[in-house]
Design a protein around this motif. Structure first.
Motif, PDB file in Angstrom:
ATOM      1  N   THR A 178      60.729  35.383  74.598  1.00  0.00           N
ATOM      2  CA  THR A 178      60.765  35.883  75.978  1.00  0.00           C
ATOM      3  C   THR A 178      59.713  36.964  76.188  1.00  0.00           C
ATOM      4  N   ARG A 179      59.592  37.864  75.227  1.00  0.00           N
ATOM      5  CA  ARG A 179      58.628  38.964  75.370  1.00  0.00           C
ATOM      6  C   ARG A 179      57.188  38.450  75.263  1.00  0.00           C
ATOM      7  N   LEU A 180      56.977  37.452  74.428  1.00  0.00           N
ATOM      8  CA  LEU A 180      55.641  36.865  74.338  1.00  0.00           C
ATOM      9  C   LEU A 180      55.289  36.122  75.627  1.00  0.00           C
ATOM     10  N   GLN A 181      56.291  35.500  76.237  1.00  0.00           N
ATOM     11  CA  GLN A 181      56.057  34.790  77.494  1.00  0.00           C
ATOM     12  C   GLN A 181      55.716  35.753  78.631  1.00  0.00           C
ATOM     13  N   GLN A 182      56.091  37.000  78.459  1.00  0.00           N
ATOM     14  CA  GLN A 182      55.783  38.013  79.471  1.00  0.00           C
ATOM     15  C   GLN A 182      54.343  38.519  79.347  1.00  0.00           C
ATOM     16  N   GLY A 183      53.607  37.949  78.405  1.00  0.00           N
ATOM     17  CA  GLY A 183      52.200  38.298  78.273  1.00  0.00           C
ATOM     18  C   GLY A 183      51.881  39.274  77.160  1.00  0.00           C
ATOM     19  N   LYS A 184      52.880  39.645  76.362  1.00  0.00           N
ATOM     20  CA  LYS A 184      52.649  40.570  75.254  1.00  0.00           C
ATOM     21  C   LYS A 184      52.087  39.831  74.045  1.00  0.00           C
ATOM     22  N   THR A 185      51.376  40.564  73.198  1.00  0.00           N
ATOM     23  CA  THR A 185      50.901  40.011  71.928  1.00  0.00           C
ATOM     24  C   THR A 185      51.824  40.498  70.820  1.00  0.00           C
ATOM     25  N   LEU A 186      51.758  39.857  69.676  1.00  0.00           N
ATOM     26  CA  LEU A 186      52.572  40.303  68.536  1.00  0.00           C
ATOM     27  C   LEU A 186      52.197  41.719  68.123  1.00  0.00           C
ATOM     28  N   ALA A 187      50.930  42.054  68.209  1.00  0.00           N
ATOM     29  CA  ALA A 187      50.487  43.405  67.852  1.00  0.00           C
ATOM     30  C   ALA A 187      51.097  44.435  68.802  1.00  0.00           C
ATOM     31  N   GLN A 188      51.105  44.147  70.101  1.00  0.00           N
ATOM     32  CA  GLN A 188      51.676  45.078  71.073  1.00  0.00           C
ATOM     33  C   GLN A 188      53.174  45.267  70.855  1.00  0.00           C
ATOM     34  N   LEU A 189      53.869  44.193  70.551  1.00  0.00           N
ATOM     35  CA  LEU A 189      55.307  44.292  70.301  1.00  0.00           C
ATOM     36  C   LEU A 189      55.583  45.121  69.052  1.00  0.00           C
ATOM     37  N   THR A 190      54.735  44.970  68.056  1.00  0.00           N
ATOM     38  CA  THR A 190      54.902  45.734  66.813  1.00  0.00           C
ATOM     39  C   THR A 190      54.630  47.213  67.047  1.00  0.00           C
ATOM     40  N   GLU A 191      53.569  47.521  67.782  1.00  0.00           N
ATOM     41  CA  GLU A 191      53.237  48.915  68.072  1.00  0.00           C
ATOM     42  C   GLU A 191      54.332  49.582  68.894  1.00  0.00           C
ATOM     43  N   GLY A 197      59.704  51.996  62.164  1.00  0.00           N
ATOM     44  CA  GLY A 197      59.041  51.789  60.884  1.00  0.00           C
ATOM     45  C   GLY A 197      58.264  50.495  60.798  1.00  0.00           C
ATOM     46  N   LYS A 198      58.085  49.836  61.926  1.00  0.00           N
ATOM     47  CA  LYS A 198      57.333  48.582  61.926  1.00  0.00           C
ATOM     48  C   LYS A 198      55.850  48.887  62.117  1.00  0.00           C
ATOM     49  N   SER A 199      55.008  48.047  61.556  1.00  0.00           N
ATOM     50  CA  SER A 199      53.571  48.266  61.662  1.00  0.00           C
ATOM     51  C   SER A 199      52.839  46.943  61.656  1.00  0.00           C
ATOM     52  N   ILE A 200      51.628  46.957  62.178  1.00  0.00           N
ATOM     53  CA  ILE A 200      50.816  45.741  62.173  1.00  0.00           C
ATOM     54  C   ILE A 200      50.509  45.287  60.744  1.00  0.00           C
ATOM     55  N   PRO A 201      50.169  46.202  59.821  1.00  0.00           N
ATOM     56  CA  PRO A 201      49.965  45.755  58.429  1.00  0.00           C
ATOM     57  C   PRO A 201      51.222  45.121  57.830  1.00  0.00           C
ATOM     58  N   GLY A 202      52.392  45.677  58.179  1.00  0.00           N
ATOM     59  CA  GLY A 202      53.643  45.120  57.662  1.00  0.00           C
ATOM     60  C   GLY A 202      53.899  43.722  58.206  1.00  0.00           C
ATOM     61  N   LEU A 203      53.655  43.535  59.503  1.00  0.00           N
ATOM     62  CA  LEU A 203      53.832  42.216  60.108  1.00  0.00           C
ATOM     63  C   LEU A 203      52.818  41.229  59.541  1.00  0.00           C
ATOM     64  N   THR A 204      51.588  41.699  59.360  1.00  0.00           N
ATOM     65  CA  THR A 204      50.546  40.838  58.781  1.00  0.00           C
ATOM     66  C   THR A 204      50.970  40.352  57.400  1.00  0.00           C
ATOM     67  N   LYS A 205      51.493  41.254  56.602  1.00  0.00           N
ATOM     68  CA  LYS A 205      51.932  40.905  55.244  1.00  0.00           C
ATOM     69  C   LYS A 205      53.053  39.860  55.289  1.00  0.00           C
ATOM     70  N   ALA A 206      53.991  40.020  56.238  1.00  0.00           N
ATOM     71  CA  ALA A 206      55.117  39.086  56.342  1.00  0.00           C
ATOM     72  C   ALA A 206      54.636  37.684  56.705  1.00  0.00           C
ATOM     73  N   ALA A 241      45.040  37.964  61.747  1.00  0.00           N
ATOM     74  CA  ALA A 241      44.637  39.111  62.574  1.00  0.00           C
ATOM     75  C   ALA A 241      44.367  38.664  64.007  1.00  0.00           C
ATOM     76  N   SER A 242      43.698  37.530  64.152  1.00  0.00           N
ATOM     77  CA  SER A 242      43.414  36.991  65.484  1.00  0.00           C
ATOM     78  C   SER A 242      44.700  36.594  66.190  1.00  0.00           C
ATOM     79  N   GLU A 243      45.609  35.999  65.438  1.00  0.00           N
ATOM     80  CA  GLU A 243      46.883  35.560  66.008  1.00  0.00           C
ATOM     81  C   GLU A 243      47.690  36.739  66.550  1.00  0.00           C
ATOM     82  N   LEU A 244      47.679  37.857  65.839  1.00  0.00           N
ATOM     83  CA  LEU A 244      48.469  39.019  66.245  1.00  0.00           C
ATOM     84  C   LEU A 244      47.965  39.623  67.549  1.00  0.00           C
ATOM     85  N   HIS A 245      46.686  39.489  67.831  1.00  0.00           N
ATOM     86  CA  HIS A 245      46.107  40.126  69.017  1.00  0.00           C
ATOM     87  C   HIS A 245      45.852  39.135  70.158  1.00  0.00           C
TER      88      HIS A 245
END
Length: 254
Positions: A178-191, A197-206, A241-245
């Protein structure tokens, strides 16, 4: 021609007639026995109950038709009261099955999940499994079908990544979609969830862990070569990295 010659001619004609009769009998009977049955089998019972094999096991009223399980699409379209083709069009334009259900008067995503689980429970009941095994299978199926109902259709690789992202961020697949459909990116949701305690490096690793495991599985199954796996592993960081942004999903159409 003498009497003896006439007798030989008549005898020859009689023998020939007998031989022809035998040949006709054999070819006619054999053709019926061995030529008729394959025609029924090839039609998969379409010719009706001509034989037990053709009509009983694969015909519309035979055992095969009676025990077949409707597809998920068929179950969903039946519950929602829409045709499978219409439902397919709606899910292809950015809506999840759950969103379609919630937008249908008198229906809901939860009700759709319950209907699909009930269909699976009915099938399992016929297998005569121990109660504990049946409960475990149903619990696993409910978890799986919940994900399917909540997700927005995407490329298989992206769907796996989004599942990893929802687990890492601690949100349901439905919330994430739902949040992605609202136009957000995975990086924005993580930030936005950095306080937890969530971070872009942590999400990237997962996500990388999921992608790498997939490549290792393909290699072990001999679907890719060692060189192909190494090449793909080298490209993964940039791809993730491209996918997250990047904005991933279309706005839901309800």
């Amino acid at each position: 021609m003498g009497a003896t010659g006439k007798r030989w001619v008549m005898l020859s004609v009689a023998v020939a007639a007998i031989v022809v009769g035998i040949v006709i009998a054999v070819s006619g009977g054999g053709g019926h026995r061995h030529g008729g049955a394959p025609r029924v089998l090839k039609t998969d019972g379409a010719s009706g109950g001509g034989t037990t094999t053709g009509g009983g096991s694969t015909g519309g009223g035979g055992t095969g038709g009676g025990t077949s399980t409707p597809s998920r699409t068929a179950l969903a379209s039946s519950y929602l009261g829409v045709s499978p083709s219409k439902l397919s069009r709606r899910t292809k334009t950015g809506s999840s099955l759950g969103q379609v259900a919630d937008a249908t008067p008198g229906k809901s995503a939860a009700g759709l999940i319950d209907a699909m689980v009930a269909a699976r429970a009915s099938k399992l009941k016929k297998l005569g499994l121990p109660a504990s095994v049946e409960r475990a299978r149903l619990a696993h199926y409910r978890e799986r079908i919940t994900y399917i109902v909540e997700r927005v259709k995407a490329a298989p690789a992206l769907e796996r990544d989004l599942r990893a992202a929802s687990q890492y961020l601690g949100v349901t697949s439905r919330e994430l979609h739902t949040r992605l459909q609202q136009g957000k990116t995975l990086a924005q949701l993580t930030e936005a969830d950095a306080a937890s305690g969530k971070s872009i490096p942590g999400l990237t690793k997962a996500i990388l862990a999921v992608r790498e495991a997939r490549l290792h599985a393909l290699l072990s199954e001999h679907q890719i070569t060692q060189a192909e796996e190494e090449k793909a592993l080298g490209e993964l960081p940039a791809l993730v990295a491209s996918e997250l942004h990047r904005k991933q999903l279309q706005p839901g159409k309800g």
